[in-house]
Design a protein around this motif. Sequence first.
Motif, PDB file in Angstrom:
ATOM      1  N   VAL A  33       0.873  -1.163   0.134  1.00 46.42           N
ATOM      2  CA  VAL A  33       0.004   0.000   0.014  1.00 46.42           C
ATOM      3  C   VAL A  33       0.861   1.288  -0.060  1.00 46.42           C
ATOM      4  O   VAL A  33       0.863   2.051  -0.829  1.00 46.42           O
ATOM      5  CB  VAL A  33      -0.835   0.132   1.351  1.00 46.42           C
ATOM      6  CG1 VAL A  33      -1.754   1.271   1.293  1.00 46.42           C
ATOM      7  CG2 VAL A  33      -1.750  -1.007   1.222  1.00 46.42           C
ATOM      8  N   ARG A  34       1.897   1.389   0.767  1.00 46.16           N
ATOM      9  CA  ARG A  34       2.699   2.528   1.033  1.00 46.16           C
ATOM     10  C   ARG A  34       3.492   2.578  -0.335  1.00 46.16           C
ATOM     11  O   ARG A  34       3.688   3.865  -0.785  1.00 46.16           O
ATOM     12  CB  ARG A  34       3.611   2.279   2.298  1.00 46.16           C
ATOM     13  CG  ARG A  34       2.975   2.528   3.476  1.00 46.16           C
ATOM     14  CD  ARG A  34       3.879   2.313   4.732  1.00 46.16           C
ATOM     15  NE  ARG A  34       2.895   2.436   5.926  1.00 46.16           N
ATOM     16  CZ  ARG A  34       2.658   3.752   6.681  1.00 46.16           C
ATOM     17  NH1 ARG A  34       3.184   4.853   6.060  1.00 46.16           N
ATOM     18  NH2 ARG A  34       1.982   3.834   7.699  1.00 46.16           N
ATOM     19  N   HIS A  35       3.870   1.445  -0.846  1.00 41.64           N
ATOM     20  CA  HIS A  35       4.713   1.670  -2.232  1.00 41.64           C
ATOM     21  C   HIS A  35       3.970   2.295  -3.238  1.00 41.64           C
ATOM     22  O   HIS A  35       4.483   2.942  -4.086  1.00 41.64           O
ATOM     23  CB  HIS A  35       5.213   0.132  -2.481  1.00 41.64           C
ATOM     24  CG  HIS A  35       6.070   0.093  -3.630  1.00 41.64           C
ATOM     25  ND1 HIS A  35       7.261   0.701  -4.062  1.00 41.64           N
ATOM     26  CD2 HIS A  35       5.639  -0.357  -5.233  1.00 41.64           C
ATOM     27  CE1 HIS A  35       7.700   0.545  -5.259  1.00 41.64           C
ATOM     28  NE2 HIS A  35       6.757   0.005  -5.954  1.00 41.64           N
ATOM     29  N   LYS A  36       2.773   1.725  -3.509  1.00 41.36           N
ATOM     30  CA  LYS A  36       1.604   2.317  -4.500  1.00 41.36           C
ATOM     31  C   LYS A  36       1.363   3.718  -4.334  1.00 41.36           C
ATOM     32  O   LYS A  36       1.058   4.496  -5.470  1.00 41.36           O
ATOM     33  CB  LYS A  36       0.442   1.652  -4.352  1.00 41.36           C
ATOM     34  CG  LYS A  36       0.596  -0.023  -4.663  1.00 41.36           C
ATOM     35  CD  LYS A  36      -1.003  -0.413  -4.760  1.00 41.36           C
ATOM     36  CE  LYS A  36      -0.857  -1.807  -5.494  1.00 41.36           C
ATOM     37  NZ  LYS A  36      -2.339  -2.571  -5.317  1.00 41.36           N
ATOM     38  N   LEU A  37       1.353   4.076  -2.982  1.00 38.76           N
ATOM     39  CA  LEU A  37       1.260   5.615  -2.708  1.00 38.76           C
ATOM     40  C   LEU A  37       2.341   6.622  -2.681  1.00 38.76           C
ATOM     41  O   LEU A  37       2.238   7.775  -2.632  1.00 38.76           O
ATOM     42  CB  LEU A  37       0.396   5.982  -1.514  1.00 38.76           C
ATOM     43  CG  LEU A  37      -1.014   5.128  -1.414  1.00 38.76           C
ATOM     44  CD1 LEU A  37      -1.606   5.093  -0.143  1.00 38.76           C
ATOM     45  CD2 LEU A  37      -1.898   5.957  -2.467  1.00 38.76           C
ATOM     46  N   ALA A  38       3.683   5.931  -2.880  1.00 40.05           N
ATOM     47  CA  ALA A  38       5.011   6.656  -2.704  1.00 40.05           C
ATOM     48  C   ALA A  38       4.945   7.949  -3.653  1.00 40.05           C
ATOM     49  O   ALA A  38       5.528   8.977  -3.114  1.00 40.05           O
ATOM     50  CB  ALA A  38       5.844   5.603  -2.819  1.00 40.05           C
ATOM     51  N   ASP A  39       4.474   7.787  -4.686  1.00 41.64           N
ATOM     52  CA  ASP A  39       4.467   8.902  -5.634  1.00 41.64           C
ATOM     53  C   ASP A  39       3.430   9.887  -5.531  1.00 41.64           C
ATOM     54  O   ASP A  39       3.378  10.850  -6.276  1.00 41.64           O
ATOM     55  CB  ASP A  39       4.790   8.276  -7.151  1.00 41.64           C
ATOM     56  CG  ASP A  39       3.527   7.717  -7.524  1.00 41.64           C
ATOM     57  OD1 ASP A  39       2.753   7.284  -6.882  1.00 41.64           O
ATOM     58  OD2 ASP A  39       3.124   7.810  -8.886  1.00 41.64           O
ATOM     59  N   LYS A  40       2.614   9.706  -4.836  1.00 41.24           N
ATOM     60  CA  LYS A  40       1.360  10.645  -4.450  1.00 41.24           C
ATOM     61  C   LYS A  40       1.521  11.997  -3.573  1.00 41.24           C
ATOM     62  O   LYS A  40       0.549  12.809  -3.617  1.00 41.24           O
ATOM     63  CB  LYS A  40       0.276   9.945  -4.012  1.00 41.24           C
ATOM     64  CG  LYS A  40      -0.297   8.791  -4.737  1.00 41.24           C
ATOM     65  CD  LYS A  40      -0.631   9.317  -6.163  1.00 41.24           C
ATOM     66  CE  LYS A  40      -1.573   8.268  -6.681  1.00 41.24           C
ATOM     67  NZ  LYS A  40      -1.744   8.516  -8.211  1.00 41.24           N
ATOM     68  N   ASN A  41       2.696  12.115  -2.950  1.00 37.69           N
ATOM     69  CA  ASN A  41       2.873  12.938  -2.107  1.00 37.69           C
ATOM     70  C   ASN A  41       2.005  13.265  -1.059  1.00 37.69           C
ATOM     71  O   ASN A  41       1.530  14.548  -0.437  1.00 37.69           O
ATOM     72  CB  ASN A  41       3.151  14.473  -2.936  1.00 37.69           C
ATOM     73  CG  ASN A  41       3.868  15.707  -2.308  1.00 37.69           C
ATOM     74  OD1 ASN A  41       4.662  15.109  -1.222  1.00 37.69           O
ATOM     75  ND2 ASN A  41       3.389  16.767  -2.374  1.00 37.69           N
ATOM     76  N   TYR A  42       1.633  12.198  -0.695  1.00 44.29           N
ATOM     77  CA  TYR A  42       0.598  11.931   0.500  1.00 44.29           C
ATOM     78  C   TYR A  42       1.179  11.967   1.906  1.00 44.29           C
ATOM     79  O   TYR A  42       2.404  11.319   1.959  1.00 44.29           O
ATOM     80  CB  TYR A  42      -0.535  11.082   0.306  1.00 44.29           C
ATOM     81  CG  TYR A  42      -1.481  10.982  -0.754  1.00 44.29           C
ATOM     82  CD1 TYR A  42      -1.741  12.357  -1.119  1.00 44.29           C
ATOM     83  CD2 TYR A  42      -2.126   9.860  -1.118  1.00 44.29           C
ATOM     84  CE1 TYR A  42      -2.892  12.391  -2.234  1.00 44.29           C
ATOM     85  CE2 TYR A  42      -2.953  10.148  -2.157  1.00 44.29           C
ATOM     86  CZ  TYR A  42      -3.164  11.326  -2.624  1.00 44.29           C
ATOM     87  OH  TYR A  42      -4.125  11.351  -3.499  1.00 44.29           O
ATOM     88  N   ASN A  43       0.706  12.519   3.037  1.00 43.42           N
ATOM     89  CA  ASN A  43       1.269  12.360   4.219  1.00 43.42           C
ATOM     90  C   ASN A  43       0.399  11.126   4.912  1.00 43.42           C
ATOM     91  O   ASN A  43      -0.625  11.327   5.270  1.00 43.42           O
ATOM     92  CB  ASN A  43       1.155  13.671   5.170  1.00 43.42           C
ATOM     93  CG  ASN A  43       1.815  13.353   6.625  1.00 43.42           C
ATOM     94  OD1 ASN A  43       2.338  12.305   6.835  1.00 43.42           O
ATOM     95  ND2 ASN A  43       1.856  14.375   7.309  1.00 43.42           N
TER      96      ASN A  43
END
Length: 69
Positions: A33-43
């Motif tokens: 999950v964290r890998h999938k969201l890594a490029d989204k610039n989310y905290n």
Amino acid sequence: MIYKVFYQKNFQEVPVRENTDAMFIEAETEREVRHKLADKNYNIEFVQPVSEDLLRFEEKHEDFKVENL
């Protein structure tokens, strides 16, 4: 497995509880999950595995959607 991700939209801003959003993502592990969201610039504040009971409850909301990343 489905995970519920609590996050702030901008990593550069100080987290404010009222600005926390949530999304549902299908993945094998929290790490994925964290890998999938890594490029989204989310905290990302918290990643929670969703139980069957919680999933049934959340599916009743009209804005329920599992993100495809």
